[in-house]
Design an enzyme around this catalytic site. Structure first.
Site, mmCIF file in Angstrom:
data_model
loop_
_atom_site.group_PDB
_atom_site.id
_atom_site.type_symbol
_atom_site.label_atom_id
_atom_site.label_comp_id
_atom_site.label_asym_id
_atom_site.label_seq_id
_atom_site.Cartn_x
_atom_site.Cartn_y
_atom_site.Cartn_z
ATOM 1 N N HIS A 7 34.739 28.643 45.316
ATOM 2 C CA HIS A 7 33.481 29.378 45.385
ATOM 3 C C HIS A 7 32.405 28.550 46.057
ATOM 4 O O HIS A 7 32.529 27.344 46.205
ATOM 5 C CB HIS A 7 33.010 29.855 44.004
ATOM 6 C CG HIS A 7 32.630 28.755 43.062
ATOM 7 N ND1 HIS A 7 33.531 28.152 42.217
ATOM 8 C CD2 HIS A 7 31.440 28.156 42.821
ATOM 9 C CE1 HIS A 7 32.917 27.232 41.494
ATOM 10 N NE2 HIS A 7 31.637 27.210 41.840
ATOM 11 N N GLU A 43 25.085 33.502 35.281
ATOM 12 C CA GLU A 43 25.768 33.560 36.572
ATOM 13 C C GLU A 43 26.508 34.864 36.789
ATOM 14 O O GLU A 43 26.853 35.555 35.841
ATOM 15 C CB GLU A 43 26.742 32.399 36.715
ATOM 16 C CG GLU A 43 27.914 32.488 35.774
ATOM 17 C CD GLU A 43 28.902 31.372 35.983
ATOM 18 O OE1 GLU A 43 29.993 31.667 36.521
ATOM 19 O OE2 GLU A 43 28.590 30.234 35.617
ATOM 20 N N GLN A 60 29.218 32.348 43.760
ATOM 21 C CA GLN A 60 28.721 32.185 42.400
ATOM 22 C C GLN A 60 27.197 32.136 42.475
ATOM 23 O O GLN A 60 26.637 31.207 43.058
ATOM 24 C CB GLN A 60 29.259 30.897 41.781
ATOM 25 C CG GLN A 60 28.742 30.629 40.379
ATOM 26 C CD GLN A 60 29.165 29.260 39.890
ATOM 27 O OE1 GLN A 60 29.026 28.265 40.594
ATOM 28 N NE2 GLN A 60 29.675 29.202 38.675
ATOM 29 N N HIS A 84 26.099 24.290 45.842
ATOM 30 C CA HIS A 84 27.314 23.472 45.873
ATOM 31 C C HIS A 84 28.473 24.259 46.464
ATOM 32 O O HIS A 84 28.411 25.471 46.601
ATOM 33 C CB HIS A 84 27.676 22.961 44.471
ATOM 34 C CG HIS A 84 28.108 24.035 43.513
ATOM 35 N ND1 HIS A 84 27.214 24.781 42.761
ATOM 36 C CD2 HIS A 84 29.339 24.502 43.180
ATOM 37 C CE1 HIS A 84 27.879 25.636 42.016
ATOM 38 N NE2 HIS A 84 29.174 25.495 42.244
ATOM 39 N N GLU A 134 32.306 20.547 43.768
ATOM 40 C CA GLU A 134 32.940 20.833 42.488
ATOM 41 C C GLU A 134 34.443 20.959 42.699
ATOM 42 O O GLU A 134 34.882 21.485 43.718
ATOM 43 C CB GLU A 134 32.372 22.137 41.923
ATOM 44 C CG GLU A 134 32.900 22.520 40.567
ATOM 45 C CD GLU A 134 32.269 23.818 40.044
ATOM 46 O OE1 GLU A 134 32.604 24.209 38.913
ATOM 47 O OE2 GLU A 134 31.465 24.451 40.773
#
Length: 143
Positions: A7, A43, A60, A84, A134
């Site tokens: 994502h 989220e 996301q 991110h 991530e």
């Protein structure tokens, strides 16, 4: 081994308004919503497509639920936008260790619980050319 872009995290001030933009503009629908109390965010995961490894790629959208959350601090400094990028892996523990051994700082000693029951950790953006990165093992991969 990293297998996909899991994502892209986008920080926003108003989750509902941002979801509506992505729905109206691109036709993306909400696949999953949740509040992550530990990270202080609300989220929405918008599923973009399936992937060769059986996973999926998502956007996301992240709205802070409290002023001291990492996302709230990031928004105050940077405004809305890409927060991110997350890469999927079948083994977040092993991948984090391998990357740590290459000199990249891993932000959590042990992976934590992320969206949809996944296991996650983050890599320091200063070690990744300014990109908060991530690593994600989806819930279906680690059960």
């Amino acid at each position: 081994m990293l297998t996909r872009i899991d994502h892209i995290g986008i920080a926003c001030f108003d989750l509902d308004k941002t979801v509506e933009f992505y729905r109206a503009t691109y036709g993306f629908e909400v696949f999953h919503t949740e509040v992550n109390e530990e990270q202080g965010v609300r989220e929405a995961m918008l599923r973009i497509n399936g992937t060769d490894d059986g996973g999926a790629s998502y956007l996301q959208l992240l709205e802070p639920t409290r002023d001291d959350s990492t996302v709230a601090k990031w928004l105050a400094k940077n405004g809305e936008g890409v927060h991110h990028i997350a890469f999927g892996t079948a083994d977040v523990d092993g991948e984090a260790e391998a990357i740590r051994n290459k000199g990249v700082r891993v932000l959590y000693d042990e992976p934590r619980t992320g969206s949809m029951g996944s296991r996650i950790t983050f890599l320091h953006p200063k070690d990744c050319h300014g990109v908060l990165t991530e690593l994600v093992t989806s819930a279906s991969s680690h059960h």
